[in-house]
Design a protein around this motif. Structure first.
Motif, mmCIF file in Angstrom:
data_model
loop_
_atom_site.group_PDB
_atom_site.id
_atom_site.type_symbol
_atom_site.label_atom_id
_atom_site.label_comp_id
_atom_site.label_asym_id
_atom_site.label_seq_id
_atom_site.Cartn_x
_atom_site.Cartn_y
_atom_site.Cartn_z
ATOM 1 N N GLN A 24 0.693 -1.250 0.071
ATOM 2 C CA GLN A 24 0.066 0.065 -0.063
ATOM 3 C C GLN A 24 1.043 1.271 -0.058
ATOM 4 O O GLN A 24 0.713 2.374 -0.683
ATOM 5 C CB GLN A 24 -0.889 0.090 1.228
ATOM 6 N N ILE A 25 1.876 1.405 0.921
ATOM 7 C CA ILE A 25 2.989 2.265 0.877
ATOM 8 C C ILE A 25 3.569 2.541 -0.644
ATOM 9 O O ILE A 25 3.604 3.697 -1.145
ATOM 10 C CB ILE A 25 3.736 2.333 2.096
ATOM 11 N N ARG A 26 3.899 1.478 -1.122
ATOM 12 C CA ARG A 26 4.524 1.461 -2.220
ATOM 13 C C ARG A 26 3.769 2.224 -3.340
ATOM 14 O O ARG A 26 3.910 3.155 -4.225
ATOM 15 C CB ARG A 26 4.933 0.011 -2.955
ATOM 16 N N GLN A 27 2.317 1.912 -3.306
ATOM 17 C CA GLN A 27 1.260 2.455 -4.279
ATOM 18 C C GLN A 27 1.129 3.804 -4.010
ATOM 19 O O GLN A 27 1.236 4.758 -4.888
ATOM 20 C CB GLN A 27 -0.164 1.775 -4.058
ATOM 21 N N PRO A 32 1.555 8.552 -9.703
ATOM 22 C CA PRO A 32 1.717 9.737 -10.240
ATOM 23 C C PRO A 32 1.275 10.981 -9.455
ATOM 24 O O PRO A 32 -0.021 10.810 -8.953
ATOM 25 C CB PRO A 32 1.439 9.773 -11.615
ATOM 26 N N LYS A 33 1.969 12.126 -9.267
ATOM 27 C CA LYS A 33 1.397 13.551 -8.909
ATOM 28 C C LYS A 33 0.318 13.742 -9.498
ATOM 29 O O LYS A 33 0.161 13.503 -10.849
ATOM 30 C CB LYS A 33 2.412 14.285 -8.854
ATOM 31 N N PRO A 34 -0.543 14.714 -9.065
ATOM 32 C CA PRO A 34 -0.909 15.225 -7.661
ATOM 33 C C PRO A 34 -1.385 14.175 -6.693
ATOM 34 O O PRO A 34 -1.272 14.591 -5.444
ATOM 35 C CB PRO A 34 -1.748 16.352 -7.958
ATOM 36 N N LYS A 35 -1.626 12.984 -7.167
ATOM 37 C CA LYS A 35 -2.520 12.226 -5.953
ATOM 38 C C LYS A 35 -1.316 11.373 -5.072
ATOM 39 O O LYS A 35 -1.688 10.875 -4.003
ATOM 40 C CB LYS A 35 -3.510 11.187 -6.523
ATOM 41 N N GLY A 36 -0.224 11.104 -5.577
ATOM 42 C CA GLY A 36 0.821 10.593 -5.127
ATOM 43 C C GLY A 36 2.075 11.350 -5.238
ATOM 44 O O GLY A 36 2.021 12.494 -5.382
ATOM 45 N N ASN A 37 3.256 10.433 -4.890
ATOM 46 C CA ASN A 37 4.490 10.857 -4.969
ATOM 47 C C ASN A 37 5.248 11.047 -6.256
ATOM 48 O O ASN A 37 6.227 11.752 -6.582
ATOM 49 C CB ASN A 37 5.453 10.576 -3.925
ATOM 50 N N GLY A 38 5.016 9.888 -7.159
ATOM 51 C CA GLY A 38 5.608 9.881 -8.440
ATOM 52 C C GLY A 38 6.945 9.282 -8.402
ATOM 53 O O GLY A 38 7.612 9.358 -9.254
ATOM 54 N N TRP A 39 7.125 8.338 -7.196
ATOM 55 C CA TRP A 39 8.600 7.943 -7.303
ATOM 56 C C TRP A 39 8.633 6.583 -8.004
ATOM 57 O O TRP A 39 7.513 5.993 -8.162
ATOM 58 C CB TRP A 39 9.060 7.695 -5.754
ATOM 59 N N ARG A 40 9.816 5.945 -8.079
ATOM 60 C CA ARG A 40 9.852 4.782 -8.590
ATOM 61 C C ARG A 40 9.750 3.749 -8.032
ATOM 62 O O ARG A 40 9.436 2.488 -8.445
ATOM 63 C CB ARG A 40 11.131 4.694 -9.431
#
Length: 143
Positions: A24-27, A32-40
């Motif tokens: 869940q944290i990985r998700q 992608p931004k703006p809802k998440g961080n967009g990290w790999r």
């Protein structure tokens, strides 16, 4: 292998008493931004569940994404929780099992990286995370 100089403790900033997983944290981190961080990948190297079990996140050999300006030479450790049941007010929600697991994990990391120092995320950012003062817990800091 990277030269590790810091072990940085985080909370997941989730409500007390609720379980969340590495997946869940990985998700959250990879959306992608703006809802998440967009990290790999997940930003943390280890996640400690409420039952005290320790789960791998990003491989330690890889630079994390958990503390701006300090990722290159650090390991990020996150415990599930860190907020009151409302999910907003910072609170040390570590269960006894999480406290014990955190102490064991940090001790093992300090054996592997004896020059490393232990810190809370709040020492490097204007955040409450990990919702407790790491420096006031000598058993965490190798003292």
């Amino acid at each position: 292998m990277r030269k590790i100089s810091k072990i940085i403790i985080h909370c997941s900033a989730t409500p007390e008493g609720k379980d969340f997983t590495v997946q869940q944290i990985r998700q959250w981190h990879t959306t992608p931004k703006p809802k998440g961080n967009g990290w790999r990948d997940i930003g943390y190297h280890f996640v400690i569940y409420r039952d005290g079990s320790v789960h791998p996140g990003r491989p330690v050999e890889q630079i994390g994404a958990h503390t701006s300006g300090h990722n290159a030479n650090s390991i990020g450790v996150c415990y599930i929780g860190g907020c009151a049941p409302d999910g907003k007010i910072p609170k040390d929600t570590r269960t006894p099992a999480q406290r014990a697991a955190l102490i064991r994990l940090v001790a093992e990391l300090l054996r592997q990286y004896p020059a490393a120092t232990v810190h809370g995320h709040n020492e490097f950012a204007a955040k409450a995370c990990p919702s407790f003062n790491v420096q006031k817990e000598p058993e965490l800091c190798g003292r």
